[in-house]
Enzyme design. Structure first.
Site, PDB file in Angstrom:
ATOM      1  N   LYS A 119       0.861  -1.190   0.000  1.00 13.85           N
ATOM      2  CA  LYS A 119       0.000   0.000   0.000  1.00 13.85           C
ATOM      3  C   LYS A 119       0.893   1.234   0.000  1.00 13.85           C
ATOM      4  O   LYS A 119       1.723   1.391   0.892  1.00 13.85           O
ATOM      5  CB  LYS A 119      -0.894  -0.036   1.236  1.00 13.85           C
ATOM      6  N   ASP A 152      -5.027   1.007   8.552  1.00 11.80           N
ATOM      7  CA  ASP A 152      -4.814   0.815   7.109  1.00 11.80           C
ATOM      8  C   ASP A 152      -5.469  -0.457   6.573  1.00 11.80           C
ATOM      9  O   ASP A 152      -5.454  -0.705   5.371  1.00 11.80           O
ATOM     10  CB  ASP A 152      -3.305   0.718   6.810  1.00 11.80           C
TER      11      ASP A 152
HETATM   12  O1  C5P Z   1      -3.673   1.720  13.361  1.00  8.47           O
HETATM   13  P1  C5P Z   1      -2.268   1.252  13.477  1.00  8.47           P
HETATM   14  O2  C5P Z   1      -2.100   0.125  14.463  1.00  8.47           O
HETATM   15  O3  C5P Z   1      -1.634   0.986  12.166  1.00  8.47           O
HETATM   16  O4  C5P Z   1      -1.470   2.489  14.065  1.00  8.47           O
HETATM   17  C1  C5P Z   1      -0.263   2.394  14.763  1.00  8.47           C
HETATM   18  C2  C5P Z   1      -0.098   3.648  15.632  1.00  8.47           C
HETATM   19  O5  C5P Z   1       0.112   4.790  14.789  1.00  8.47           O
HETATM   20  C3  C5P Z   1      -1.306   3.993  16.483  1.00  8.47           C
HETATM   21  O6  C5P Z   1      -1.240   3.345  17.721  1.00  8.47           O
HETATM   22  C4  C5P Z   1      -1.201   5.501  16.615  1.00  8.47           C
HETATM   23  O7  C5P Z   1      -0.290   5.830  17.650  1.00  8.47           O
HETATM   24  C5  C5P Z   1      -0.574   5.936  15.309  1.00  8.47           C
HETATM   25  N1  C5P Z   1      -1.580   6.389  14.322  1.00  8.47           N
HETATM   26  C6  C5P Z   1      -2.126   7.665  14.454  1.00  8.47           C
HETATM   27  N2  C5P Z   1      -3.047   8.078  13.538  1.00  8.47           N
HETATM   28  C7  C5P Z   1      -3.439   7.284  12.527  1.00  8.47           C
HETATM   29  C8  C5P Z   1      -2.883   5.995  12.383  1.00  8.47           C
HETATM   30  C9  C5P Z   1      -1.962   5.576  13.311  1.00  8.47           C
HETATM   31  O8  C5P Z   1      -1.776   8.417  15.349  1.00  8.47           O
HETATM   32  N3  C5P Z   1      -4.338   7.729  11.658  1.00  8.47           N
END
Ligand code: C5P
Length: 274
Positions: A13, A142
């Site tokens: 991605k 994602d």
């Molecule tokens: O959602 P995911 O587990 O991929 O995200 C990892 C970390 O990245 C989250 O715990 C958060 O701290 C940060 N994040 C964020 N805003 C987003 C996506 C991720 O702050 N839109």
């Protein structure tokens, strides 16, 4: 009777741009991001078995196998799908890990999305898009866009997806210095004042933070920009993978060759945008 194996590709991605437009009370950032997928990626294969298992093969298998399987998004996705079954069913899952880990191109998210698709097929589960997206978003921001698998503008934290056609380029070169960056860490250092360049129409708001941590990213982007036929070059997601866009396969392939000479130890592939 031989068992049926189902294989589902887990494409990389790429965030062609990533604008941070706000922050939620829970700390998650609100985004606007143009996302495309590449032919190059991981692969998930599932087959019926008497217990749930995960085998990891491929170029980056050893990096990933160092973590307990319970932390792997493939495992978490399988457990989430299993919970929806009336009767317990199991599967042998094989992940072919071709994408570098923690590299800003959604490898883990794409693997989770492919696992959901493959197991729904294997276990003949007919879930609605809403149900699928609910599981996906719980696994990571994602995962819904990866489940959709087509060029899209994603917003919110990833739950709003609007498909768009992307025709500016058909080929892409991906390059990663094989140094992992933590998404949570990069996001946590984002401050609106760090990006004074809001007048730049398309950008990655996490790029400067990632460059501070890994200055080599700036060198990679400069090298990509200098390749023949490069339409644009930038970092994807929270890094450290950078991409260059090209209109022709010839330009993309020769850019890859050139970059391999400049950065012989880096991971670098040329691929098609889906
Ligand atoms: O959602 P995911 O587990 O991929 O995200 C990892 C970390 O990245 C989250 O715990 C958060 O701290 C940060 N994040 C964020 N805003 C987003 C996506 C991720 O702050 N839109």
């Amino acid at each position: 009777m031989s068992k049926i194996a189902i294989s589902v590709p887990a494409s990389a991605k790429i965030n062609l741009f990533l604008h941070i437009v706000g922050k939620r009370d829970d700390g998650y950032h609100l985004l606007e991001s143009l996302v495309v997928f590449t032919k190059y990626g991981d692969m998930i294969t599932v087959e019926e078995a008497s217990e749930l298992s995960l085998e990891i093969t491929g170029e980056f298998a050893s990096e990933l196998s160092a973590f307990p399987k319970e932390k792997n998004l493939v495992w978490k996705a399988a457990i989430a799908v299993q919970k929806l079954l009336d009767k317990p069913r199991f599967a042998k899952i094989t992940l072919t890990k071709n994408l570098p880990i923690a590299s800003g191109i959604g490898g883990g998210s794409a693997d989770a999305a492919a696992t959901i698709k493959a197991l729904c097929q294997l276990w003949k589960l007919n879930l609605s898009t809403e149900e699928l997206n609910k599981i996906a978003l719980q696994l990571g921001s994602d995962v819904p866009v990866c489940l959709n698998g087509r060029s899209a503008i994603m917003s919110g934290i990833g739950e709003e997806i609007e498909e768009v056609s992307f025709n500016e380029a058909s080929y892409i070169v991906l390059i990663n210095p094989l140094l992992a960056l933590s998404t949570a860490e990069v996001f946590s250092e984002f401050k609106l004042k760090l990006t004074d360049d809001k007048n730049i129409e398309q950008r990655n708001d996490l790029e400067q933070i990632a460059i501070k941590k890994l200055p080599i990213i700036a060198e990679i982007i400069t090298a990509l920009q200098a390749t023949d036929g490069c339409v644009s070059a930038r970092m994807s997601g929270s890094g450290a993978t950078c991409f260059g866009l090209y209109k022709t396969k010839t330009d993309a392939d020769s850019a890859k060759k050139k970059l391999k000479i400049i950065f012989p130890d880096f991971w670098c592939v040329s691929s098609k945008i889906l």
